[in-house]
Write an enzyme that holds these catalytic residues in place. Structure first.
Site, short mmCIF file in Angstrom:
data_model
loop_
_atom_site.label_atom_id
_atom_site.label_comp_id
_atom_site.label_asym_id
_atom_site.label_seq_id
_atom_site.Cartn_x
_atom_site.Cartn_y
_atom_site.Cartn_z
N TRP A 146 72.70 -68.45 109.60
CA TRP A 146 72.96 -67.17 110.27
C TRP A 146 71.64 -66.40 110.49
O TRP A 146 71.46 -65.71 111.50
CB TRP A 146 73.93 -66.32 109.45
CG TRP A 146 74.04 -64.91 109.95
CD1 TRP A 146 74.67 -64.48 111.08
CD2 TRP A 146 73.48 -63.73 109.34
NE1 TRP A 146 74.54 -63.12 111.21
CE2 TRP A 146 73.82 -62.63 110.17
CE3 TRP A 146 72.74 -63.50 108.18
CZ2 TRP A 146 73.44 -61.34 109.86
CZ3 TRP A 146 72.36 -62.21 107.89
CH2 TRP A 146 72.71 -61.14 108.71
N HIS A 147 70.70 -66.55 109.55
CA HIS A 147 69.44 -65.84 109.71
C HIS A 147 68.57 -66.47 110.80
O HIS A 147 67.69 -65.81 111.34
CB HIS A 147 68.67 -65.84 108.39
CG HIS A 147 69.25 -64.92 107.35
ND1 HIS A 147 70.26 -65.31 106.49
CD2 HIS A 147 69.00 -63.62 107.04
CE1 HIS A 147 70.57 -64.30 105.70
NE2 HIS A 147 69.84 -63.26 106.01
N GLY A 148 68.78 -67.76 111.10
CA GLY A 148 67.98 -68.41 112.13
C GLY A 148 68.17 -69.91 112.07
O GLY A 148 68.62 -70.46 111.06
N GLY A 164 75.05 -69.24 105.56
CA GLY A 164 74.40 -67.93 105.44
C GLY A 164 72.93 -68.02 105.83
O GLY A 164 72.39 -67.11 106.47
#
Length: 493
Positions: A340-342, A337
Site C-alpha cells: 500500500w505504501h508503494g 500493508g
C-alpha cells in the site's frame, strides 16, 4: 493606486503545485481563521453548518491538489448511491454484486494512480518494453478517503451501519478537511452520528484542541523538519560517503522524524476537529515505548492497523483457521500493508519483515503464555523497548532508502564502518541535531498521563491566556523553522 495587490491575492487563491495548502503553511493560518469565523456564525445550525464545512473542505482539497478534487466528488457520489442501493436491496446476490462493484471502483482508482507508473517502469526496464510513462501524480489523500469509502460500504453490507440519506452528510464525512489528506482514517459509525448533534464546546475541549495543535505543529516544524534537512537527507542520499556512526544516527533520526511528521499532522487534525466539536480517535500512542512488535502496531498509525485487521486480516480468516493459517494471514496483511505504501521492493521488504516479526512474536506468546501475559517492568521493560525500537529502526532503513542498494549500503556502513573513536568529531559537527534528537526522544518517553495533566491545567485558564500561549508558540516556530518547505512524508501515500 490600490492598497491591495489584487492580482497577487487572486494568485494565492488558486492552486499552485509548488505552494500547496498544508497545515504548516502561512496560508493555512488565514484559511483556518476565516473558517473558524464562518463556523462560529453557523455553529447552531444543522444543514447550513454542514454545507459550510463541505465548501471549505472542497476548497482546501482544491488548494492541496488542484483538479484532482473532482475524484473525491466522484467517489462521494458513487459510494453514496451504491451504499444506499446495498442497504435497500433484499437479495443477497445483488447486495454482494454491488459491494464488489464498490470495491473494484475504489481499489481500481487507487491502484491506477499508485501503481501505473511503477509497473510501466518495471515493464520497460526488465522486459524491454517501450511504453510511454504517463505524467500523472497521486491525488493527495486518495489512500485515506478510499479506505473510508471501503469501510463505509462494507459496514453497510455487513448491516453494521445504516447509510445516510442526505448526500451532503456523506460528502461532509468524506471531505472533512482536518483529516482529509493524511488521516486518521475515520469510521463512519464513529463520525456520522456526530454530524447533526448540537455542539457545545467545553473549556476542556478547547484546551485539548489547543494542546494537540501546538504539540503537532512543534513536532512537525521544529523537530521533524530540522533533523530531516540537517542530518537524515545528507546521509540517506549517499550512505557510502558517511561513517557507520553517521548512518546509525541518521536511522535514529529518521525514526523520530517519521513519528513526529505523521503523528504531528494527526494531532493537528484531531485538535482542529476538537475545536469544531468533533471527536476523532487518537492515531499514535508513543509507539517507541512498546516492549514488543505487537504492542508497537497497537500504538503506531492505529487507524490503519485496525482498518487492516477489520477489513483484511479477519476476512482472510484471522485466527479462526488454525495456527499456520493465522501466521500466513498476519504475513499477508503486513505484506499488503507494505505494498500500500508503494510498489517498490523496499516497501515489500518492510511489510514482510513486520509480518515475520508479528508471526514470531505470536509463536513466542503461544509457547510461553505465562511470560506473554506478564507485563515487563523496570530494567527488563527497558531492554525489550530497546530491542523493539532497533528492529523497527532496521525496517525503517528499507522504508526510507531510495532503493534496495541504498538500504544495503546503509546497513553495510553501520556494520563495518562504525568506530566510537569518531564520536567527538561527529558530535561537534551535528551538535544541534543531536541535542534536538535527545530532546525529542525524551519527550516521547514521558508517560502519556502527563498530557492529560497538562490539558487539565490549561482548561480553566482565561481564553486570553490560551490565545497568548498560541501566539508565543507561533512566534517561536517562526523563529526556528527551516527556510525550505518540507512536504509531509505520508503525503505521497
Amino acid at each position: 493606486m490600490s492598497f491591495f495587490d489584487w492580482d497577487k491575492i487572486a494568485q494565492q487563491l488558486v492552486y499552485n503545485e509548488s505552494d500547496r495548502l498544508l497545515f504548516n503553511s502561512t496560508f493555512f493560518l488565514c484559511f483556518l481563521f476565516l473558517f473558524l469565523v464562518a463556523y462560529r456564525l453557523v455553529i447552531k445550525t444543522g444543514t447550513v453548518r454542514i454545507i459550510t464545512v463541505c465548501l471549505f473542505s472542497i476548497y482546501f482539497f482544491y488548494k492541496a491538489c488542484g483538479h484532482y478534487v473532482v475524484f473525491i466528488l466522484i467517489a462521494a457520489v458513487v459510494d453514496f448511491y451504491l451504499s444506499n442501493a446495498i442497504h435497500a436491496s433484499v437479495h443477497h446476490a445483488r447486495r454482494k454484486l454491488l459491494l464488489v462493484l464498490s470495491i473494484i471502483l475504489n481499489l481500481g482508482l487507487l491502484c491506477a494512480f499508485k501503481f501505473t507508473v511503477p509497473f510501466i517502469a518495471f515493464y520497460n526496464n526488465f522486459l524491454n518494453g517501450t511504453l510511454t510513462v504517463p505524467d500523472i501524480g497521486i491525488p493527495v489523500g486518495i489512500s485515506f478517503y478510499t479506505f473510508e469509502n471501503l469501510s463505509y460500504t462494507i459496514d453497510v453490507y455487513r448491516k453494521k451501519f445504516t447509510p445516510v440519506k442526505r448526500f451532503m452528510d456523506y460528502l461532509f464525512f468524506l471531505s472533512y478537511f482536518p483529516k482529509l489528506m493524511m488521516g486518521p482514517i475515520v469510521r463512519a459509525s464513529d463520525f456520522i452520528p456526530q454530524l447533526r448533534k448540537e455542539i457545545n464546546l467545553s473549556q476542556h475541549d478547547i484546551a485539548k484542541g489547543l494542546f494537540l495543535i501546538c504539540t503537532g505543529v512543534f513536532k512537525k516544524i521544529v523537530i521533524s523538519d530540522y533533523i530531516l534537512l540537517n542530518l537524515v537527507n545528507y546521509v540517506f542520499d549517499d550512505p557510502l560517503r558517511h561513517t557507520g556512526m553517521e548512518c546509525l544516527f541518521a536511522v535514529y533520526g529518521y525514526a523520530l522524524i517519521i513519528y513526529c511528521d505523521f503523528s504531528g499532522y494527526s494531532d493537528m487534525a484531531i485538535g482542529i476537529a476538537k475545536w469544531l466539536g468533533f471527536d476523532i480517535n487518537i492515531n499514535f500512542l508513543a509507539p517507541y515505548q512498546s516492549s514488543n512488535i505487537t504492542e508497537f502496531w497497537r500504538r503506531w498509525h492505529i487507524s490503519l492497523s485496525t482498518w487492516l485487521k477489520d477489513y483484511l486480516y479477519i476476512p482472510l480468516g484471522g485466527n479462526r483457521l488454525g495456527k499456520v493459517r493465522t501466521y500466513i494471514n498476519l504475513f499477508i496483511t503486513m505484506l499488503l500493508g507494505g505494498v500500500w505504501h508503494g510498489a517498490g521492493i523496499n516497501f515489500i521488504i518492510w511489510g514482510a519483515l513486520h509480518g515475520l516479526a508479528l508471526g514470531v512474536h505470536k509463536v513466542w506468546m503461544e509457547r510461553y503464555p505465562a511470560a506473554a501475559l506478564s507485563k515487563p517492568t523496570g530494567l527488563l521493560r527497558g531492554v525489550y523497548m530497546l530491542l523493539t525500537f532497533h528492529f523497527v529502526c532496521f525496517c525503517w532503513i528499507f522504508f526510507h532508502a531510495d532503493n534496495f542498494s541504498a538500504a544495503t549500503d546503509m546497513i553495510f556502513q553501520i556494520a563495518t564502518n562504525f568506530y566510537w573513536s569518531g564520536w567527538a568529531t561527529f558530535a561537534g559537527n551535528y551538535l544541534p541535531v543531536l541535542a534536538l534528537m535527545a530532546f525529542g526522544f525524551a519527550l516521547h518517553l514521558l508517560p502519556l498521563r502527563y498530557n492529560d495533566m497538562l490539558i487539565d491545567k490549561l482548561a480553566p485558564l482565561h481564553w486570553l491566556v490560551k490565545a497568548a500561549i498560541a501566539v508565543i508558540l507561533i512566534f517561536i516556530i517562526v523563529q526556528v523553522r527551516v527556510a525550505d518547505t518540507v512536504l509531509p512524508i505520508y503525503l505521497q501515500f
